[in-house]
Design a protein around this motif. Structure first.
Motif, mmCIF file in Angstrom:
data_model
loop_
_atom_site.group_PDB
_atom_site.id
_atom_site.type_symbol
_atom_site.label_atom_id
_atom_site.label_comp_id
_atom_site.label_asym_id
_atom_site.label_seq_id
_atom_site.Cartn_x
_atom_site.Cartn_y
_atom_site.Cartn_z
ATOM 1 N N SER A 249 1.091 -1.222 -0.060
ATOM 2 C CA SER A 249 -0.167 -0.261 -0.188
ATOM 3 C C SER A 249 0.920 1.843 0.370
ATOM 4 N N LYS A 271 -7.413 9.120 -10.789
ATOM 5 C CA LYS A 271 -8.564 7.907 -10.823
ATOM 6 C C LYS A 271 -8.777 7.676 -11.803
ATOM 7 N N GLU A 329 -6.616 4.710 7.895
ATOM 8 C CA GLU A 329 -7.702 3.815 6.948
ATOM 9 C C GLU A 329 -7.482 3.590 5.095
ATOM 10 N N GLN A 330 -7.553 5.190 5.250
ATOM 11 C CA GLN A 330 -7.474 5.594 3.321
ATOM 12 C C GLN A 330 -6.415 5.261 3.293
ATOM 13 N N GLU A 332 -4.463 2.267 3.046
ATOM 14 C CA GLU A 332 -4.998 1.070 2.579
ATOM 15 C C GLU A 332 -4.571 0.730 0.651
ATOM 16 N N TYR A 333 -4.181 1.625 0.201
ATOM 17 C CA TYR A 333 -4.382 1.518 -1.558
ATOM 18 C C TYR A 333 -4.398 0.024 -1.787
ATOM 19 N N GLN A 335 -5.717 -2.577 -1.159
ATOM 20 C CA GLN A 335 -7.468 -2.789 -0.637
ATOM 21 C C GLN A 335 -8.093 -2.091 -1.738
ATOM 22 N N THR A 336 -8.071 -0.739 -2.235
ATOM 23 C CA THR A 336 -8.775 -0.346 -2.505
ATOM 24 C C THR A 336 -8.492 0.107 -3.890
ATOM 25 N N GLU A 339 -10.836 -1.485 -6.278
ATOM 26 C CA GLU A 339 -12.311 -1.005 -6.326
ATOM 27 C C GLU A 339 -12.864 0.208 -7.111
ATOM 28 N N LEU A 341 -10.798 2.902 -6.401
ATOM 29 C CA LEU A 341 -9.674 4.209 -5.259
ATOM 30 C C LEU A 341 -11.343 5.300 -4.479
ATOM 31 N N PRO A 342 -12.189 4.437 -4.075
ATOM 32 C CA PRO A 342 -13.168 5.189 -3.535
ATOM 33 C C PRO A 342 -12.572 6.429 -2.703
ATOM 34 N N THR A 343 -11.435 6.193 -1.407
ATOM 35 C CA THR A 343 -11.708 7.073 -0.910
ATOM 36 C C THR A 343 -10.218 7.590 -0.978
#
Length: 457
Positions: A249, A271, A329-330, A332-333, A335-336, A339, A341-343
């Motif tokens: 991450s 994004k 928490e944001q 944690e690239y 993991q996202t 998805e 990169l919603p956050t």
């Protein structure tokens, strides 16, 4: 190893410039860069952002100045370290201006500091980048780096990033008089008493100490970061209990923020780029900077090699330090990213890493231009690429303060409210960023006496 340019000013074709040209470049160019850096920084801010105080600018710097009075709070420690330059600016603003002008003044003063740092980088980078045009390009990174306008530009709370950017240029410079050495020492002292991360550049003291006129800088750096370390030990930062992100991450975050923020400029731009092409464009862009650094280490002179290593270490190190010391928490690239990169938002932590990536590319172009043969034709291509990347992101609509709250409007409302209540009552003036739940801690408390009088005594 190829020959290097002499310490005196040289033109970009490697020929010596005459005394008149040296005089013009030595005085007029830095002054022009101060003006251009200041004005461009100001214009990159949306009108609402210029009139809105940001977080620490309000609660800590303006608020502490109001509570403590002039000068007394300049060495107040906040979150583990000193913030001398922002507190000096806040002290002057409160002492000299009406209450309703605080936000605009803090924004304007911050832009002026960026202009001054621009000129400082131009002057001090001569030992690494002898060509005037190349130095102008390097200096322009100060006010043109794309992602800076989102949060870093126009507030004193983020001026410390510009001091990190300027520090290695200063330490690699060759002041030619005692007066210039002392002046750079004063600047370094102020920078070090504002940003603890200048400790990263202490190893450069080993090189700088060999130049007698540079020794005031060396002493100032060691003393100021020593004071910062003592402040941290005596008044530690608030403990962050969030889990530190994994190496995957952290690495992906560097690509997205430091590299992506350089070529895409905005959160949505990064994004969309990743959604369309994945991480490949970011990896290829990073490889250009890595190749530039490797080339400088292989072919450059001592200062070029030292700068290449310093820039690479600072670019990666500042990012890693930021996300590991301030875990969220944001971050944690890994993991996202699948998805969408919603956050994801572009972070201020990536601005200086981006600057060093751009700079090492320009320094490599400067070295290539002094090579013999067709290879030197790569130099203008690299320089144009850096300028184009910066100009493509100079105007954006993304800014953390673009929705206010407007400081002067709130002051007017507070003054009206004060007319019908006890003059000793206190009014709350909000700053950015705002939030409703939990209530935002970023507020400035001002007594009605001061609001109705127009100035804080």
């Amino acid at each position: 190893m190829s020959s290097t340019a002499p310490p005196a000013m040289v033109a970009d074709d490697g020929t010596s410039a005459g005394p008149v040209a040296r005089r013009i470049a030595g005085i007029a160019v830095p002054l022009l860069l101060v003006v251009v850096g200041t004005v461009v920084s100001w214009l990159r801010l949306p009108p609402a952002a210029r009139s809105t105080l940001w977080a620490e600018d309000g609660r800590n710097f303006i608020g502490d100045r109001i509570a403590d009075g002039p000068i007394a709070g300049l060495l107040t420690v906040y979150e583990g370290y000193f913030h001398v330059v922002p507190r000096i600016i806040a002290d002057l603003v409160v002492s000299l201006l009406p209450v309703d002008r605080y936000a605009v003044a803090m924004s304007a003063a911050s832009c002026v500091v960026v202009g001054l740092v621009t000129a400082l980088v131009y002057v001090t980078s001569r030992s690494v980048v002898p060509g005037v045009v190349a130095r102008v390009v390097v200096a322009s990174i100060t006010f043109l780096v794309p992602s800076a306008s989102i949060e870093v530009l126009g507030n004193t709370a983020n001026l410390h990033w510009y001091f990190i950017w300027a520090a290695p240029w200063m330490l690699l410079s060759q002041p030619r008089t005692r007066r210039s050495g002392v002046l750079l020492g004063v600047v370094m002292l102020a920078a070090g008493l504002t940003e603890i991360q200048l400790i990263l550049f202490v190893p450069l003291v080993l090189l700088a100490w060999r130049r007698p006129f540079a020794r005031p800088m060396c002493v100032a750096l060691v003393l100021s970061v020593g004071a910062q370390v003592a402040a941290t030990l005596l008044s530690p930062r608030t403990e962050n209990t969030n889990a530190i992100s994994g190496l995957d991450s952290i690495a992906i975050g560097y690509l997205l923020n430091a590299v992506g923020g350089t070529i895409a400029a905005t959160t949505d731009g990064v994004k969309n780029l990743v959604a369309d092409a994945g991480l490949l464009p970011l990896v290829l862009t990073l490889l250009v900077a890595v190749a530039a650094a490797v080339y400088l280490v292989a072919r450059g002179d001592l200062r070029e090699r030292v700068f290449a290593v310093t820039a690479a270490a600072a670019s990666a190190g500042i990012w890693v330090a930021a996300v590991t010391l301030n875990p969220q928490e944001q971050f944690e690239y890994a993991q996202t990213i699948d998805e969408g990169l919603p956050t994801f938002v572009l972070l201020r932590y990536a601005v200086v890493p981006s600057m060093f990536l751009l700079a090492v590319t320009v320094v490599a172009a400067s070295r290539l231009w002094r090579e013999r043969g067709p290879v030197r034709l790569i130099a203008p291509l690299l320089a144009v690429l850096v300028v184009a990347v910066q100009l493509s992101g100079v105007v954006t609509t993304e800014n953390r303060r673009h929705k206010g709250p407007i400081w002067s409007v709130q002051v007017d409302q507070a003054e009206t409210a004060c007319l019908s209540i006890d003059p000793s009552a206190v009014e709350t003036i909000r700053t950015a960023p705002e939030r409703r739940s939990p209530p935002s801690p970023w507020n400035v408390m001002i007594e009605c006496d001061d609001l109705l009088g127009g100035r804080v005594e």
